[in-house]
Design an enzyme around this catalytic site. Structure first.
Site, PDB file in Angstrom:
ATOM      1  NE  ARG A  66      -4.105  -1.748   2.696  1.00 52.05           N
ATOM      2  CZ  ARG A  66      -4.542  -2.188   3.241  1.00 52.05           C
ATOM      3  NH1 ARG A  66      -4.499  -1.501   4.527  1.00 52.05           N
ATOM      4  NH2 ARG A  66      -5.004  -2.967   3.519  1.00 52.05           N
ATOM      5  CG  ASP A 113       2.848   6.458   2.558  1.00 52.09           C
ATOM      6  OD1 ASP A 113       2.259   5.565   3.334  1.00 52.09           O
ATOM      7  OD2 ASP A 113       4.140   6.427   2.985  1.00 52.09           O
ATOM      8  NE  ARG A 154       7.269  10.396   2.322  1.00 46.88           N
ATOM      9  CZ  ARG A 154       6.609  10.980   2.938  1.00 46.88           C
ATOM     10  NH1 ARG A 154       5.161   9.781   2.252  1.00 46.88           N
ATOM     11  NH2 ARG A 154       5.738  12.125   3.231  1.00 46.88           N
TER      12      ARG A 154
END
Length: 268
Positions: free
Chosen positions: A52, A54, A199
């Site tokens: 999934r 972002d 990230r």
């Protein structure tokens, strides 16, 4: 009626979407593709992905699967669905799979690349497709730091507060950071990733590259298991999901195709 399990490879630019997952009030990539698949199949389709992404994150080869009663050739699936998708989403391939194949639960590893354009002036053509870092970076220090995350670790310092995973331990099989001209590429593979994990790691690497933290700070942050001690999350612009990997009996069936754009294929 007989059902068919089909795997698909998807590329998309995630800038306009609130991530992969279907949601009520915002547009997710999953919902857009499901609508097109359902029209071509003439029945409701649920599409399940290997991961999934972002909001704002892209994919070069997101692997997903769906189950359908519809009888269509691969050519007709691809031509029909792609004709209904917006320009920033496309199916790359479609492949019949055994009925027990599951894009998410059968996956044994997932791989991302984070692309940074390190130059003084901001890009126009590549806006939102790379992360722009204007300051000079100590790439050697960043490379040294990136090696410390390989292996099995508790990544609590690099998970988002909203992460829904029931445990923070992940095994990173490689984290290769390299420079190609003005581009800086982090190629990272693991058995799974926490929410914002790549990230947040990249945010720490940027801080090290700018000289704000020493190169051994990444290891210290992992030992601390405290997100509040780590630097800010890096932009979603430069992050690409590039592949998922499966046991050999599934992996041997999946097409192997070069990725676009070019930097997703650069040798590390």
């Amino acid at each position: 009626m007989k059902t068919h399990t089909l795997a698909v490879g998807i590329e998309f630019i995630g800038t306009r979407y609130r991530g992969w997952q279907r949601q009520e009030e915002v547009i997710g990539v999953q919902a857009v593709i499901e609508k097109a698949l359902s029209t071509i199949a003439n029945e409701p389709i649920e599409l399940i992905a290997a991961g999934r992404t972002d909001a704002g994150v892209h994919a070069g080869n997101m692997i997903a699967h769906f189950v359908t009663h519809a009888e269509r050739s691969a050519h007709n699936w691809l031509r029909g669905v792609n004709s209904m998708l917006p320009d920033d989403i496309a199916l790359r391939w479609i492949q019949p799979m055994p009925s027990d194949f599951h894009a998410r639960f059968s996956a044994i590893a997932r791989r991302y690349r984070y692309i940074t354009l390190n130059q003084p002036y901001r890009p126009a053509i590549l806006r939102h497709q790379v992360t722009h870092e204007y300051a000079p970076l100590d790439v050697d220090a960043m490379i040294c730091a990136s090696k410390s995350i390989v292996g099995t670790h508790d990544f609590s310092s690099f998970r988002a507060a909203a992460c829904q995973s029931n445990q923070p331990v992940r095994t990173v099989t490689h984290a290769n950071l390299f420079r190609h001209g003005s581009y800086l590429v982090l190629d990272i593979q693991a058995d799974g990733f926490l929410h914002h994990m790549v990230r947040n790691i990249m945010g720490a690497l940027f801080a090290i590259g700018r000289g704000e933290m020493p190169s051994d700070a990444l290891l210290d942050l992992m030992h601390a298991k405290d997100r509040t001690l780590a630097p800010p999350t890096a932009s979603a612009d430069g992050l690409y999901f590039i592949n998922a990997y499966y046991p050999e009996r599934f992996e041997s069936l999946l097409p192997q195709m070069p990725l676009t754009p070019l930097w997703l294929n650069l040798p590390d």
